[in-house]
Design an enzyme around this catalytic site. Sequence first.
Site, PDB file in Angstrom:
ATOM      1  N   ARG A 109       0.831  -1.207   0.000  1.00 39.77           N
ATOM      2  CA  ARG A 109       0.000   0.000   0.000  1.00 39.77           C
ATOM      3  C   ARG A 109       0.866   1.257   0.000  1.00 39.77           C
ATOM      4  O   ARG A 109       1.885   1.311   0.692  1.00 39.77           O
ATOM      5  CB  ARG A 109      -0.920   0.021   1.232  1.00 39.77           C
ATOM      6  CG  ARG A 109      -2.048  -0.948   1.121  1.00 39.77           C
ATOM      7  CD  ARG A 109      -3.078  -0.755   2.235  1.00 39.77           C
ATOM      8  NE  ARG A 109      -3.973  -1.903   2.267  1.00 39.77           N
ATOM      9  CZ  ARG A 109      -5.012  -2.053   1.461  1.00 39.77           C
ATOM     10  NH1 ARG A 109      -5.300  -1.127   0.558  1.00 39.77           N
ATOM     11  NH2 ARG A 109      -5.761  -3.138   1.547  1.00 39.77           N
ATOM     12  N   ASP A 110       0.425   2.262  -0.740  1.00 39.99           N
ATOM     13  CA  ASP A 110       1.119   3.553  -0.745  1.00 39.99           C
ATOM     14  C   ASP A 110       0.986   4.196   0.641  1.00 39.99           C
ATOM     15  O   ASP A 110      -0.072   4.154   1.269  1.00 39.99           O
ATOM     16  CB  ASP A 110       0.511   4.469  -1.818  1.00 39.99           C
ATOM     17  CG  ASP A 110       1.404   5.642  -2.130  1.00 39.99           C
ATOM     18  OD1 ASP A 110       1.960   5.683  -3.247  1.00 39.99           O
ATOM     19  OD2 ASP A 110       1.559   6.524  -1.262  1.00 39.99           O
ATOM     20  N   VAL A 152      10.196   8.849  -6.392  1.00 33.42           N
ATOM     21  CA  VAL A 152      11.042   7.728  -5.957  1.00 33.42           C
ATOM     22  C   VAL A 152      11.658   7.130  -7.212  1.00 33.42           C
ATOM     23  O   VAL A 152      10.942   6.755  -8.153  1.00 33.42           O
ATOM     24  CB  VAL A 152      10.221   6.659  -5.191  1.00 33.42           C
ATOM     25  CG1 VAL A 152      11.097   5.463  -4.850  1.00 33.42           C
ATOM     26  CG2 VAL A 152       9.613   7.256  -3.924  1.00 33.42           C
ATOM     27  N   HIS A 201       7.836   2.119 -10.399  1.00 34.28           N
ATOM     28  CA  HIS A 201       6.679   1.610  -9.650  1.00 34.28           C
ATOM     29  C   HIS A 201       5.418   1.932 -10.430  1.00 34.28           C
ATOM     30  O   HIS A 201       5.299   2.996 -11.036  1.00 34.28           O
ATOM     31  CB  HIS A 201       6.609   2.204  -8.237  1.00 34.28           C
ATOM     32  CG  HIS A 201       6.790   3.686  -8.189  1.00 34.28           C
ATOM     33  ND1 HIS A 201       8.029   4.282  -8.291  1.00 34.28           N
ATOM     34  CD2 HIS A 201       5.902   4.689  -8.075  1.00 34.28           C
ATOM     35  CE1 HIS A 201       7.891   5.585  -8.240  1.00 34.28           C
ATOM     36  NE2 HIS A 201       6.603   5.875  -8.113  1.00 34.28           N
ATOM     37  N   HIS A 205       1.523   2.621 -10.070  1.00 29.19           N
ATOM     38  CA  HIS A 205       0.440   2.951  -9.138  1.00 29.19           C
ATOM     39  C   HIS A 205      -0.843   2.255  -9.598  1.00 29.19           C
ATOM     40  O   HIS A 205      -1.222   2.352 -10.783  1.00 29.19           O
ATOM     41  CB  HIS A 205       0.146   4.461  -9.147  1.00 29.19           C
ATOM     42  CG  HIS A 205       1.226   5.335  -8.593  1.00 29.19           C
ATOM     43  ND1 HIS A 205       1.230   5.796  -7.292  1.00 29.19           N
ATOM     44  CD2 HIS A 205       2.343   5.849  -9.171  1.00 29.19           C
ATOM     45  CE1 HIS A 205       2.289   6.570  -7.103  1.00 29.19           C
ATOM     46  NE2 HIS A 205       2.976   6.620  -8.222  1.00 29.19           N
TER      47      HIS A 205
HETATM   48  P1  5GP Z   1       5.836   8.821  -7.434  1.00 29.80           P
HETATM   49  O1  5GP Z   1       5.550  10.210  -6.948  1.00 29.80           O
HETATM   50  O2  5GP Z   1       7.329   8.575  -7.543  1.00 29.80           O
HETATM   51  O3  5GP Z   1       5.105   8.406  -8.676  1.00 29.80           O
HETATM   52  O4  5GP Z   1       5.272   7.829  -6.331  1.00 29.80           O
HETATM   53  C1  5GP Z   1       5.979   7.511  -5.180  1.00 29.80           C
HETATM   54  C2  5GP Z   1       4.961   7.020  -4.193  1.00 29.80           C
HETATM   55  O5  5GP Z   1       5.638   6.314  -3.185  1.00 29.80           O
HETATM   56  C3  5GP Z   1       4.172   8.149  -3.502  1.00 29.80           C
HETATM   57  O6  5GP Z   1       2.789   7.981  -3.771  1.00 29.80           O
HETATM   58  C4  5GP Z   1       4.525   7.976  -2.034  1.00 29.80           C
HETATM   59  O7  5GP Z   1       3.414   8.212  -1.194  1.00 29.80           O
HETATM   60  C5  5GP Z   1       4.999   6.549  -1.960  1.00 29.80           C
HETATM   61  N1  5GP Z   1       6.006   6.276  -0.949  1.00 29.80           N
HETATM   62  C6  5GP Z   1       7.150   6.997  -0.748  1.00 29.80           C
HETATM   63  N2  5GP Z   1       7.877   6.429   0.246  1.00 29.80           N
HETATM   64  C7  5GP Z   1       7.166   5.343   0.666  1.00 29.80           C
HETATM   65  C8  5GP Z   1       7.396   4.368   1.676  1.00 29.80           C
HETATM   66  O8  5GP Z   1       8.388   4.370   2.386  1.00 29.80           O
HETATM   67  N3  5GP Z   1       6.444   3.401   1.827  1.00 29.80           N
HETATM   68  C9  5GP Z   1       5.329   3.354   1.042  1.00 29.80           C
HETATM   69  N4  5GP Z   1       4.462   2.359   1.293  1.00 29.80           N
HETATM   70  N5  5GP Z   1       5.079   4.266   0.082  1.00 29.80           N
HETATM   71  C10 5GP Z   1       5.980   5.248  -0.102  1.00 29.80           C
END
Ligand code: 5GP
Length: 114
Positions: free
Chosen positions: A29-30, A96, A100, A102
């Site tokens: 989970r996010d 990140v 990944h 979503h």
């Molecule tokens: P991005 O913005 O790179 O597309 O998505 C990164 C996602 O990773 C964000 O929605 C953020 O909430 C999630 N995220 C960042 N660090 C962590 C973490 O340590 N654990 C989890 N479960 N989600 C994370």
Amino acid sequence: MGGCIFCRIAAGELGTEILHRGEGWVAFRDLNPQAPSHFLIVPEKHIPTINELTAIDDQLVGEMIRGAAEIAASEGVAADGYRLVFNCNAGAGQSVWHVHLHLLGGRPFGWPPG
Ligand code: 5GP
Ligand code: ZN
């Protein structure tokens, strides 16, 4: 990639609950959910962005997408509709630097996205 948070989560080092797992990927989970069902489908292998994918990764990416569809079904959001998103680089909101996918479901989504 010792400092990469998603490498560490995939390796089970951070205590994040791995709720689904497939060939070469894990899902959890996010931390900051943007929908009632918000999962991240993450390859175990470190790939910084979608731009670094090669043909070697074709099967992995296919399995991640099919895995996401299975998670959507198990979450009960498949029939109403859900969204799959790869953000690539900062301009698209990537924060990140480990690929990944979503999976967002459980509410209506607008189009075009913000
Ligand atoms: P991005 O913005 O790179 O597309 O998505 C990164 C996602 O990773 C964000 O929605 C953020 O909430 C999630 N995220 C960042 N660090 C962590 C973490 O340590 N654990 C989890 N479960 N989600 C994370
Ligand atoms: Zn990584």
